[in-house]
Scaffold this active site. Structure first.
Site, short mmCIF file in Angstrom:
data_model
loop_
_atom_site.label_atom_id
_atom_site.label_comp_id
_atom_site.label_asym_id
_atom_site.label_seq_id
_atom_site.Cartn_x
_atom_site.Cartn_y
_atom_site.Cartn_z
CG HIS A 154 -11.92 23.22 8.17
ND1 HIS A 154 -12.10 22.03 7.50
CD2 HIS A 154 -10.62 23.23 8.56
CE1 HIS A 154 -10.96 21.35 7.49
NE2 HIS A 154 -10.04 22.06 8.13
CG HIS A 201 -13.01 20.78 11.81
ND1 HIS A 201 -13.24 19.67 11.05
CD2 HIS A 201 -11.79 21.22 11.43
CE1 HIS A 201 -12.21 19.44 10.25
NE2 HIS A 201 -11.32 20.38 10.44
CG HIS A 216 -5.26 24.36 7.22
ND1 HIS A 216 -4.87 23.88 8.46
CD2 HIS A 216 -6.49 23.82 7.00
CE1 HIS A 216 -5.80 23.10 8.96
NE2 HIS A 216 -6.81 23.05 8.10
CG HIS A 248 -6.25 15.21 10.22
ND1 HIS A 248 -5.00 15.74 10.41
CD2 HIS A 248 -6.86 15.97 9.28
CE1 HIS A 248 -4.85 16.79 9.61
NE2 HIS A 248 -5.96 16.94 8.91
CE1 TYR A 257 -3.82 21.01 6.93
CE2 TYR A 257 -2.96 18.84 7.43
CZ TYR A 257 -3.87 19.85 7.67
OH TYR A 257 -4.83 19.69 8.63
CD GLU A 267 -7.13 19.73 5.81
OE1 GLU A 267 -6.92 18.66 6.40
OE2 GLU A 267 -7.86 20.63 6.26
#
Length: 309
Positions: A154, A201, A216, A248, A257, A267
């Site tokens: 993503h 996501h 990112h 997260h 990161y 990431e």
């Protein structure tokens, strides 16, 4: 769920300040596979377990950042339909001819209110993952090169008017809202996480005054142990780490990161729950945004909020 319409993230074109330095980072440290170079000097790469010709395109430029982010759609009819739907919604589109990107068919490109360029396409040459389509083994030698993610997962993009962006993705492209962070007023979204699949996501946006910014690009690893191994490889290669390994709260993924040599954040990511479009979106409130982003530390660092390319 049946996967139709927009299938998945397909490619990203990144600007790097020194092309060969960028290639070394993405090919030799991150562990992507170089699949070609075109007449304009762009370099094409893919994760080892991806089947299509490329997912990352590097272009040398005077400023780091992102040129465009592309999604693969089901077929030619879907591409035509979504282009018409975008135009009916008031979004201006353009057709990029087949062959403009190596081994890639026609693309539909459109700008969104956050200042980013998004693409849709359906044709890209299947180059495989180094294994046959009959009786394959579980992994290849390429899966041991560098950090070796299994796919481009993503992007997180920074820009204004993210509520208008969300509407385009949801109302026209068939995405759904998975999680969001609201600002101090309890109503306005600071950030949205959107999916076209069962992933937590496929793209995300954060409200930011400057348009067209990249926070990112994310690459998927298979396990928490692989994330820890990625941290070792980054340290061994003097990669500038932003934060992690950590977890997260939003999406529940485990993460590191870091920055490529040009300052583009990337990431290495694992996990995240499976999601469904009928689920109620998860809301994070302003006072818990630190916990949402970095669950262990429960606070945000200023660099993570402010450094974009």
């Amino acid at each position: 769920m049946a996967i139709t319409g927009v299938l998945r993230p397909g490619h990203v074109q990144l600007r790097v300040l020194d092309l060969e330095e960028g290639v070394h980072h993405y090919r030799d440290v991150l562990g992507l596979v170089e699949t070609g170079r075109d007449a304009s000097g762009r370099v094409y790469l893919k994760a080892w377990d991806e089947r299509d010709h490329h997912s990352v395109v590097l272009r040398q430029a005077d400023e780091a950042g992102i040129d465009f982010f592309g999604f693969k759609v089901l077929d030619a009819a879907t591409l035509d339909r979504l282009e018409k739907d975008l135009q009916a919604y008031g979004v201006q589109t353009s057709r990029i001819p087949a062959g403009d990107l190596l081994e890639t068919g026609e693309r539909v490109r459109f700008g969104i209110p956050s200042g980013h360029q998004i693409e849709l396409y359906w044709e890209k040459t299947d180059v495989g993952n180094g294994q046959p389509y009959v009786n394959p083994e579980p992994w290849t030698d390429q899966s041991e090169n560098g950090i070796a993610p299994i796919r481009l997962d993503h992007c997180l993009l920074y820009g204004p008017d993210i509520e208008k962006v969300k509407d385009i993705f949801v109302d026209v492209l068939g995405f759904y809202l998975v999680e969001h962070v609201v600002m101090e007023d309890g109503q306005t979204d600071l950030a949205v996480w959107l999916s076209c699949s069962m992933k937590a996501h496929d793209i995300a946006f954060v409200r930011h005054p400057e348009p067209g910014k990249l926070h990112h690009t994310s690459f998927l690893l298979e396990s928490w142990e692989k994330v820890l191994r990625a941290a070792d490889i980054m340290s061994m290669n003097k990669v500038s780490i932003d934060i992690g390994p950590t977890r997260h709260g939003i999406t529940r993924g485990t993460t590191i990161y870091a920055f490529d040599p040009s300052g583009n954040r990337f990431e290495t990511f694992c996990g995240g729950y499976q999601s469904y479009p009928d689920w109620q979106p998860i809301k994070w409130t302003w006072e818990e945004v630190g916990t949402g982003i970095f669950y262990h530390d429960r606070v945000l660092n200023e660099r993570f909020l402010s450094v974009v390319s």
